[in-house]
Design a protein around this motif. Structure first.
Motif, short mmCIF file in Angstrom:
data_model
loop_
_atom_site.label_atom_id
_atom_site.label_comp_id
_atom_site.label_asym_id
_atom_site.label_seq_id
_atom_site.Cartn_x
_atom_site.Cartn_y
_atom_site.Cartn_z
N LEU A 138 27.85 74.84 17.79
CA LEU A 138 28.51 75.49 17.19
C LEU A 138 29.97 75.11 17.56
O LEU A 138 31.06 75.56 16.79
N VAL A 139 30.22 75.17 18.91
CA VAL A 139 31.55 75.20 19.39
C VAL A 139 31.90 73.51 19.72
O VAL A 139 32.87 73.19 19.33
N SER A 185 43.35 70.24 27.93
CA SER A 185 42.00 70.79 28.02
C SER A 185 41.60 70.72 29.43
O SER A 185 40.90 72.07 29.82
N PHE A 186 41.65 69.75 30.10
CA PHE A 186 41.34 69.83 31.45
C PHE A 186 41.75 71.09 32.39
O PHE A 186 41.17 71.67 33.11
N ILE A 187 43.25 71.17 32.21
CA ILE A 187 43.99 72.08 32.97
C ILE A 187 43.46 73.37 32.59
O ILE A 187 43.20 74.36 33.44
N ALA A 188 43.06 73.79 31.62
CA ALA A 188 42.54 74.92 30.89
C ALA A 188 41.33 75.42 31.48
O ALA A 188 40.72 76.27 31.73
N TYR A 189 40.63 74.17 31.26
CA TYR A 189 38.90 74.25 31.93
C TYR A 189 39.05 74.62 33.34
O TYR A 189 38.26 75.53 33.74
N MET A 190 39.88 73.89 34.30
CA MET A 190 39.72 74.22 35.58
C MET A 190 40.11 75.69 36.07
O MET A 190 39.79 76.28 36.86
N ALA A 233 33.44 78.62 30.99
CA ALA A 233 34.43 77.76 30.92
C ALA A 233 34.15 76.29 30.35
O ALA A 233 35.17 75.80 29.73
N LEU A 234 32.95 76.00 30.38
CA LEU A 234 32.60 74.85 29.42
C LEU A 234 32.95 75.22 28.27
O LEU A 234 33.21 74.31 27.40
N VAL A 235 32.78 76.29 27.44
CA VAL A 235 32.95 76.55 26.20
C VAL A 235 34.48 76.46 25.83
O VAL A 235 35.08 75.83 24.88
N VAL A 236 35.18 76.97 26.99
CA VAL A 236 36.80 76.90 26.78
C VAL A 236 37.26 75.55 26.67
O VAL A 236 37.89 75.18 25.68
N THR A 280 43.66 71.46 20.54
CA THR A 280 44.73 70.50 20.92
C THR A 280 44.93 69.42 19.87
O THR A 280 46.23 68.94 19.62
N LEU A 281 43.67 69.01 19.55
CA LEU A 281 43.90 67.77 18.40
C LEU A 281 44.20 68.27 16.96
O LEU A 281 44.86 67.59 16.19
#
Length: 442
Positions: free
Chosen positions: A366-367, A394-399, A417-420, A428-429
């Motif tokens: 769903l995400v 997204s990668f920065i937020a994920y890390m 974190a994977l959900v984030v 972002t898109l």
């Protein structure tokens, strides 16, 4: 818009016409992997399984990194098709094939370095690494065909003929299975037989793909123009788009690799549980990719035809069906998740640990659906800079989330974190989506 008006839109039928071949094509991939494992699993020594697993993993990461050859080709072909410019459709395909040939030549030249770097990151026994090297040095000769096939798949999706893509994929996987049985069980070629079966299948699939491309080009018309194919401006544009998508893909690969590496720190049982549950994400991708690919070709065609009204219709319709399928995945995981885990592993500790994490996988479709779908929209629109920048954010937020959530909640935090990661990719898109509509109106 009323419900009856929405469901009467012509894009519903077109969406399913394009999506179902991709879904079936994707679903044939794990069958091939199962046959590869089964044929070497009946050999007398266990290191054969490990050698094939590591060898296949090397190529998965190598080829995934070059996935831009398909994605970059799709958008340009779709837009040229929407404009009715058959000559430019041919030129886009030719440029993509030229780039794929150059990259393949480079990979073949530096193949010892590629293998050395890959084995440097994998801690296997000497027997496993030796078998993986044998596998690598045979299968690598299929690289030119694989990369060229990426360009052909981009072409087929761009002209909205996903049935041709399905035909090539099913032919390749079916032939691979047959050759596996002949080479390994019949001839006793063990690991080398598995690699040879794959390389030969990839090469013959390219020949079939070129035959199908020729048929489509005769239907579309247009001519081959050297000046158009070698246009410096257009070649530079294609390379720039491919480079943007390459950066985006590398970050995506590293994100999932880092997830596994962090899980490994929690112990063998947790790592095994995560490996089992990653199959749930792969299964989910089989369905969601179908609608994302459908969006790519349809969006590109709408932009090429300067139809912002059609573009918005496609966004709504493909998004609707992708959401329906995502809900079905969540429902299946809710009802059958424990049974699926039991099928994938017989170790009680791993089953119990995987079941602890199962709620995340029920929620995940769903995400994740929105990041898959909006990626398809931007690929069709050839808005690669937005995809690159969105992935970097997204990668920065994920890390950051991996560090913070991991410290707070351990492995449960890694799933958070994977959900984030999925959410930020979509947001972002979505924020810059109006640029796609402006492109269609220009």
């Amino acid at each position: 818009m009323t419900a009856s008006a929405f469901f009467s839109l012509p894009s519903h039928r077109e969406t399913w016409r394009l999506a179902w071949p991709i879904i079936i094509s994707n679903s044939s991939v794990p069958l091939l992997g199962a046959v590869d494992t089964a044929v070497v699993g009946h050999l007398p020594e266990p290191h054969y399984i490990g050698a094939v697993a590591i060898g296949a993993l090397i190529f998965s990461f190598l080829y995934w990194g070059f996935g831009f050859l398909r994605m970059g080709t799709t958008g340009f072909v779709a837009q040229a098709s929407g404009e009715g410019d058959a000559t430019e459709v041919r030129s886009v395909l030719a440029r993509a094939l030229i780039i794929s040939a150059v990259i393949a030549a480079g990979v073949l030249i530096i193949q010892p370095v590629v293998l050395w770097l890959a084995l440097l990151m994998i801690d296997g026994s000497s027997l496993v690494e030796g078998g993986a090297a044998d596998y690598f040095y045979v299968r690598i000769w299929g690289a030119p065909a694989v990369l060229a096939n990426y360009a052909l798949m981009g072409f087929f999706i761009g002209i909205r003929n996903t049935k041709a893509a399905l035909t090539v994929q099913i032919f390749m996987n079916g032939l691979n299975i047959i050759l596996d049985l002949i080479f390994v069980i019949g001839f006793g070629w063990d690991v080398i037989g598995v690699a040879a079966a794959t390389a030969i299948s990839e090469t013959l699939a390219l020949i079939l793909g070129l035959f199908l491309v020729r048929r489509e080009l005769l239907r579309l018309g247009g001519v081959w123009q050297r000046s158009a194919i070698l246009s410096l401006a257009k070649m530079t544009r294609l390379l720039a788009v491919n480079f943007d998508i390459f950066i985006r893909t590398i970050l995506l690969i590293f994100a999932f690799a880092y997830f596994t590496a962090q899980a490994a720190k929690e112990g063998d049982v947790t790592l095994a549980a995560v490996a089992v549950l990653m199959n749930f994400i792969h299964f989910m991708a089989f369905g969601l990719d179908g609608f994302a690919f459908a969006a790519e070709g349809m969006i590109g065609t709408a932009i090429g035809a300067k139809r912002p009204d059609k573009l918005r219709e496609i966004v709504y319709v493909t998004g609707f069906w992708a959401l329906i399928v995502a809900c079905l995945y969540a429902l299946v995981y809710l009802i059958f998740g424990p049974a699926i885990i039991d099928l994938l592993t017989g170790i009680d500790e791993v089953r119990a640990r995987a079941t602890e994490f199962l709620p995340w996988l029920i929620f995940m479709p769903l995400v994740a659906i929105w990041s898959y779908q909006i990626d398809g929209i931007f690929i069709g629109a050839v808005q690669s800079k937005e995809m690159r920048n969105g992935m970097i954010i997204s990668f920065i937020a994920y890390m950051a989330a991996m560090h913070i959530f991991g410290e707070l909640w351990g492995t449960q935090g890694l799933w958070g974190a994977l959900v984030v990661f999925f959410v930020v990719r979509a947001v972002t898109l979505a924020v810059v989506y109006p640029r796609v509509e402006r492109r269609a109106r220009a």
